[in-house]
Write an enzyme that holds these catalytic residues in place. Structure first.
Site, PDB file in Angstrom:
ATOM      1  N   ARG A 183      30.288  39.703  51.459  1.00 13.02           N
ATOM      2  CA  ARG A 183      31.620  39.716  50.857  1.00 13.02           C
ATOM      3  C   ARG A 183      32.644  40.324  51.837  1.00 13.02           C
ATOM      4  NH1 ARG A 183      34.360  42.709  45.593  1.00 13.02           N
ATOM      5  NH2 ARG A 183      35.524  40.946  44.902  1.00 13.02           N
ATOM      6  N   LYS A 203      34.329  52.834  36.937  1.00 13.41           N
ATOM      7  CA  LYS A 203      33.404  51.703  37.144  1.00 13.41           C
ATOM      8  C   LYS A 203      32.951  51.775  38.601  1.00 13.41           C
ATOM      9  CE  LYS A 203      33.434  46.598  37.057  1.00 13.41           C
ATOM     10  NZ  LYS A 203      34.320  45.455  36.733  1.00 13.41           N
ATOM     11  N   ASP A 214      31.077  50.180  41.484  1.00 15.29           N
ATOM     12  CA  ASP A 214      30.641  48.836  41.866  1.00 15.29           C
ATOM     13  C   ASP A 214      29.869  48.871  43.187  1.00 15.29           C
ATOM     14  OD1 ASP A 214      30.448  46.086  41.757  1.00 15.29           O
ATOM     15  OD2 ASP A 214      32.606  45.719  41.626  1.00 15.29           O
ATOM     16  N   MET A 215      29.181  47.799  43.508  1.00 13.65           N
ATOM     17  CA  MET A 215      28.435  47.676  44.772  1.00 13.65           C
ATOM     18  C   MET A 215      28.242  46.188  45.003  1.00 13.65           C
ATOM     19  SD  MET A 215      24.841  47.534  45.917  1.00 13.65           S
ATOM     20  CE  MET A 215      23.959  48.272  47.266  1.00 13.65           C
ATOM     21  N   ASP A 221      19.163  48.933  36.117  1.00 14.70           N
ATOM     22  CA  ASP A 221      17.818  49.509  36.082  1.00 14.70           C
ATOM     23  C   ASP A 221      17.877  50.897  35.452  1.00 14.70           C
ATOM     24  OD1 ASP A 221      18.256  51.550  38.315  1.00 14.70           O
ATOM     25  OD2 ASP A 221      18.716  49.699  39.376  1.00 14.70           O
ATOM     26  N   ASP A 247      40.905  47.725  37.692  1.00 14.50           N
ATOM     27  CA  ASP A 247      39.789  47.294  38.543  1.00 14.50           C
ATOM     28  C   ASP A 247      40.200  47.309  40.012  1.00 14.50           C
ATOM     29  OD1 ASP A 247      37.459  45.325  39.455  1.00 14.50           O
ATOM     30  OD2 ASP A 247      37.011  45.885  37.393  1.00 14.50           O
ATOM     31  N   GLY A 270      28.200  43.699  41.500  1.00 13.47           N
ATOM     32  CA  GLY A 270      28.519  42.289  41.365  1.00 13.47           C
ATOM     33  C   GLY A 270      27.965  41.825  40.028  1.00 13.47           C
ATOM     34  N   GLY A 271      28.307  42.574  38.973  1.00 15.72           N
ATOM     35  CA  GLY A 271      27.682  42.347  37.677  1.00 15.72           C
ATOM     36  C   GLY A 271      26.386  43.121  37.601  1.00 15.72           C
ATOM     37  N   PHE A 290       9.135  50.939  54.593  1.00 18.50           N
ATOM     38  CA  PHE A 290       9.042  52.292  54.026  1.00 18.50           C
ATOM     39  C   PHE A 290       7.991  53.061  54.785  1.00 18.50           C
ATOM     40  CE2 PHE A 290       6.812  55.359  51.355  1.00 18.50           C
ATOM     41  CZ  PHE A 290       7.856  56.173  50.971  1.00 18.50           C
ATOM     42  N   GLU A 308      45.692  34.031  17.927  1.00 17.82           N
ATOM     43  CA  GLU A 308      44.582  34.623  18.693  1.00 17.82           C
ATOM     44  C   GLU A 308      44.668  36.149  18.677  1.00 17.82           C
ATOM     45  OE1 GLU A 308      43.653  31.165  22.061  1.00 17.82           O
ATOM     46  OE2 GLU A 308      45.327  32.547  22.357  1.00 17.82           O
TER      47      GLU A 308
HETATM   48  C1  DGJ Z   1      32.412  42.696  41.129  1.00 19.31           C
HETATM   49  C2  DGJ Z   1      32.414  43.134  39.705  1.00 19.31           C
HETATM   50  O1  DGJ Z   1      31.275  42.729  39.055  1.00 19.31           O
HETATM   51  C3  DGJ Z   1      33.668  42.597  39.033  1.00 19.31           C
HETATM   52  O2  DGJ Z   1      33.654  42.919  37.669  1.00 19.31           O
HETATM   53  C4  DGJ Z   1      34.868  43.190  39.713  1.00 19.31           C
HETATM   54  O3  DGJ Z   1      34.898  44.570  39.508  1.00 19.31           O
HETATM   55  C5  DGJ Z   1      34.830  42.859  41.194  1.00 19.31           C
HETATM   56  N1  DGJ Z   1      33.579  43.221  41.795  1.00 19.31           N
HETATM   57  C6  DGJ Z   1      35.935  43.563  41.924  1.00 19.31           C
HETATM   58  O4  DGJ Z   1      35.861  43.389  43.265  1.00 19.31           O
END
Ligand code: DGJ
Length: 729
Positions: free
Chosen positions: A443, A476, A478-479, A534, A366, A528-529, A280, A614
């Site tokens: 990935r 959603k 994602d990264m 944050d 997704d 990735g979850g 930085f 179920e």
């Molecule tokens: C990571 C996410 O956490 C998952 O829920 C899903 O959306 C995958 N990526 C898809 O590539």
């Protein structure tokens, strides 16, 4: 309430339960005199002791007074190179090559309401909710002015901090370090609690006593990370959920961060939190300024529960910008674990149809709907609908979903690109890469240079076409990898130290555009979850997929750790199929439902594969969630037992603000023969009220439930769970 004592240059910040004080001393150094339980107090600088400390230098203006040293005094914003050897908050590189910072008080300003930060996430507050104090500190030799911002939220005991550095001189200065928060304590007998882990097991509580030297956590991955969360606690060594003094500090930032506690030679402690100094360096030409991300503090004189309640209240009321603030969020179903990349419109519709018949309201498509995305090595960057999978495009699919009485959501990962994509073939130079080095893959993908506006604009234009082709009510974001090869073609060599931060600003910029252009869309964050869970992201994405580990038993730990700072409504949590995709564990459907409904609730499985029984259970779960929604979303959350300490069970409780309703959730993590008779000591109830238990005739008083405990039934079989609903008579 902010009290400014002009004569004594004393600043006292009162919240409902806490007091924070600073004072300008005779050399115009800004001292930190107190932070702790509320006191109706005068000048607390008498708590600071002065004495001759060898090898602790004395500022030039102190003449030969050896008792005055920056090295031992508690300061509001620590400096470097001029006599304080503890953790610095700010470090300036002047044109002559020197590294230092020396700050003296210049003035102050008080404002009603909460300050805002340009381009950065921040708590917001009306004039009734918050006040602002700005303190001006100057480094005259460097011709640098530093503005320290304090936001005071009285009701939620929250104090926010930020810093703006302004070059008012005539030469360019480089900023090598700029913390958001510095907090000095005149004691060292404290524990440090951090929330650590890895992909699939985020935010596990880790507690240890401070010892001499620096203990720190942080991230240099370009995201706040799965490994360490930008939230830490310093507390009394005996502090627990209900007693003891504790201080929680969160950083509203989604990139590289550092949080370090230094226990120094004379039993004092300094906590410093902010952008990580690794790589930085910000160039500040004359007239320009730099703003540090916001940090927020809560001090609780009564243990962790009270601290968490105050963070939860402040986050829910003054940070989230949630289109569902005033209405119930829809229950969602996501197709990821049901299909992965292998789907067609018909397959999705079959899942949606079943979901709708059970009461699910939002269908989320997704990864895999765009470009040539049939596995995770291709397609990212090509944000056009794959019409082989989805004939007729989004319009056709969404209209069929609407016919099922469901709204529609979609997955994106805008920051990334695969080499096997049209975007990369056209613009291979758009990825973060160091000239002469082939960039590392994560990935199977590379990272787009989001510090560049032209690249963000291109991605946004593609996304706008998709979003305007059909009604979308959820995204959603994602990264899925950490940043490497961080270098940008958009900046000259001497400014490459800005790329990490400019990348994060780029992410915020695109999120803000989405928020402005589509205010009705609920955005769920994901990395990735929970790799970017944050306060910074929460400003744009009021819920975040808590972890890629959807196993109910693992989630007990993940959601428990997350709850210390972040409210349950922010934690994306889904019921998924068994054996669980991540760890193969088999848990009862009831248990999965109870764990998931303590968060932003949804399903992630092919419901067509469920038995009739179920499905009936799922229908009931959804009904229960809708019934308890208000309690779960707005109630006070109590951790009744810790999955890190109790290997028999985990329990938690949501209590309404008026204490007339409560929902207790219990999950057995082990079943033992001849198991002990267990009791749960409830919390937060009104001792004088009689509570009706589970709609039955049976009642118990609040005092009995809290003091004598609620006798738990003996559970047999693995991972059993149940809920108890209490309502005051
Ligand atoms: C990571 C996410 O956490 C998952 O829920 C899903 O959306 C995958 N990526 C898809 O590539």
């Amino acid at each position: 309430m902010i009290i400014y004592d002009e004569q004594n240059l004393l600043f006292t910040l009162h919240t409902r339960n806490t007091t924070y004080q600073m004072k300008v001393d005779h050399y115009r150094v800004l001292l930190h005199t107190y932070y702790g339980p509320r006191m109706e107090c005068g000048d607390l600088s008498g708590l600071i002791r002065y004495g001759d400390r060898s090898f602790s230098p004395n500022p030039n203006e102190a003449q030969y007074d050896r008792t005055y040293s920056l090295d031992v005094m508690p300061q509001e914003y620590s400096t470097c190179g001029v006599g304080d050897f503890r953790l610095p908050s700010v470090e300036l590189e002047l044109p002559n090559g020197s590294h230092s910072a020396d700050l003296r008080y210049k003035g102050c300003e008080l404002q009603k309401g909460k300050y805002t930060l340009p381009e950065l996430p921040a708590f917001y507050g009306t004039e009734e909710e918050a006040e602002t104090l700005i303190l001006y500190l100057e480094d005259a030799a460097a011709q640098i002015m530093i503005e320290l911002y304090f936001g005071v939220f009285e009701a939620s005991d929250l104090i926010t901090r930020s810093v703006r550095i302004i070059n008012y001189g005539t030469e360019t200065v480089r900023l090598c370090r700029c913390a958001s928060l510095c907090l000095d304590f005149l004691r060292a007998d404290m524990d440090l609690i951090t929330f650590d882990g890895h992909h699939l097991m985020e935010r596990c509580l880790d507690r240890s006593p401070l010892r001499s030297g620096i203990q720190s956590v942080g991230s240099i991955r370009g995201a706040s990370s799965h490994q360490h969360n930008p939230f830490v606690i310093l507390c009394d060594q005996h502090a627990n959920e209900d007693t003891g003094l504790c201080y929680g500090a969160m950083l509203l930032y989604s990139g590289n961060f550092g949080a370090a506690a230094e226990c120094s030679q004379y039993d004092s402690t300094r906590l410093v939190m902010g952008i990580h100094p690794y790589h930085f360096c910000w160039t500040l030409p004359p007239g320009e300024s730099f703003t540090a991300p916001e940090a927020a503090l809560v001090c609780s004189p009564n243990g962790f529960s009270q601290m968490s309640h105050q963070f939860h209240n402040a986050i829910r009321r003054n940070l989230l910008r949630d289109p569902y603030s005033y209405m119930r969020k829809p229950v969602l179903i996501n197709n990821w674990e049901a299909t992965y990349f292998d789907f067609t419109a018909d397959k999705l519709l079959a899942i949606a149809k079943e979901a709708s018949s059970l009461g699910i309201e939002l269908f989320v498509m997704d990864d895999g709907w765009f470009g040539d995305r049939n596995d995770d090595n291709r397609g990212l960057g090509d944000w056009q609908v794959n019409e082989t999978k989805l004939p007729g495009g989004l319009k056709s699919l969404v209209s069929k979903i609407s016919d099922l009485n469901m709204t529609f959501g979609i997955w994106i990962e805008p920051e990334m690109v695969n080499e096997d994509s049209d975007l990369y073939r056209l613009h291979p130079d758009w990825v973060l890469h160091i000239p002469g080095r082939a960039p590392a893959r994560g990935r199977g993908q590379l990272v787009l240079d989001f510090s560049r506006k032209d690249i963000r604009d291109h991605i946004y234009r593609q996304l706008q076409v998709v979003f305007s082709s059909a009604p979308i009510s959820y995204i959603k974001w994602d990264m899925n990898r950490s940043l490497t090869d961080v270098w940008s073609a958009g900046l000259p060599a001497q400014r490459q130290g800005e790329v990490y931060h400019r990348y994060v600003l780029g992410v915020y910029d695109l999120l803000e555009r989405l928020h402005t252009d589509y205010p009705h869309i609920l955005i769920e964050g994901c990395c990735g979850g929970g790799g970017r869970f944050d306060g910074g992201m929460l400003y744009y994405t009021p819920q975040i997929w808590c972890s890629d580990d959807s196993d109910a038993i693992d989630r007990l730990r993940i959601q428990y750790g997350t709850s210390f700072c972040y409210p349950p409504c922010t934690m994306g949590a889904h019921v998924s199929a068994v054996p669980n995709e991540q760890n193969g564990r088999i848990t009862p459907l009831k248990t999965r439902g109870i764990v998931a409904m303590s968060g932003a609730f949804g399903y992630e499985m092919d419901l067509n594969k469920c038995t009739v029984k179920e499905k009936e259970e799922i229908r009931q779960q959804i009904e229960d969630y809708k019934t308890y929604y208000e309690l779960i979303r707005h109630g006070d959350y109590y951790r009744l037992s810790s999955p890190f300490e109790n290997d028999l069970f985990t329990a938690w409780e949501h209590v309404s603000a008026d204490k007339r309703e409560a929902l207790i959730s219990f999950v057995a993590s082990a079943s033992r023969p001849a198991s002990p008779f267990l009791k749960l000591y409830l919390k937060g109830l009104d001792p004088s009220l009689q509570y009706q238990i589970d709609h039955s005739e049976k009642t118990c008083s609040g005092s009995l439930l809290m003091q004598a405990g609620y006798p738990l039934p003996v559970v047999k079989g693995d991972y059993q769970a149940f809920q108890i609903y209490l309502k005051a008579k």
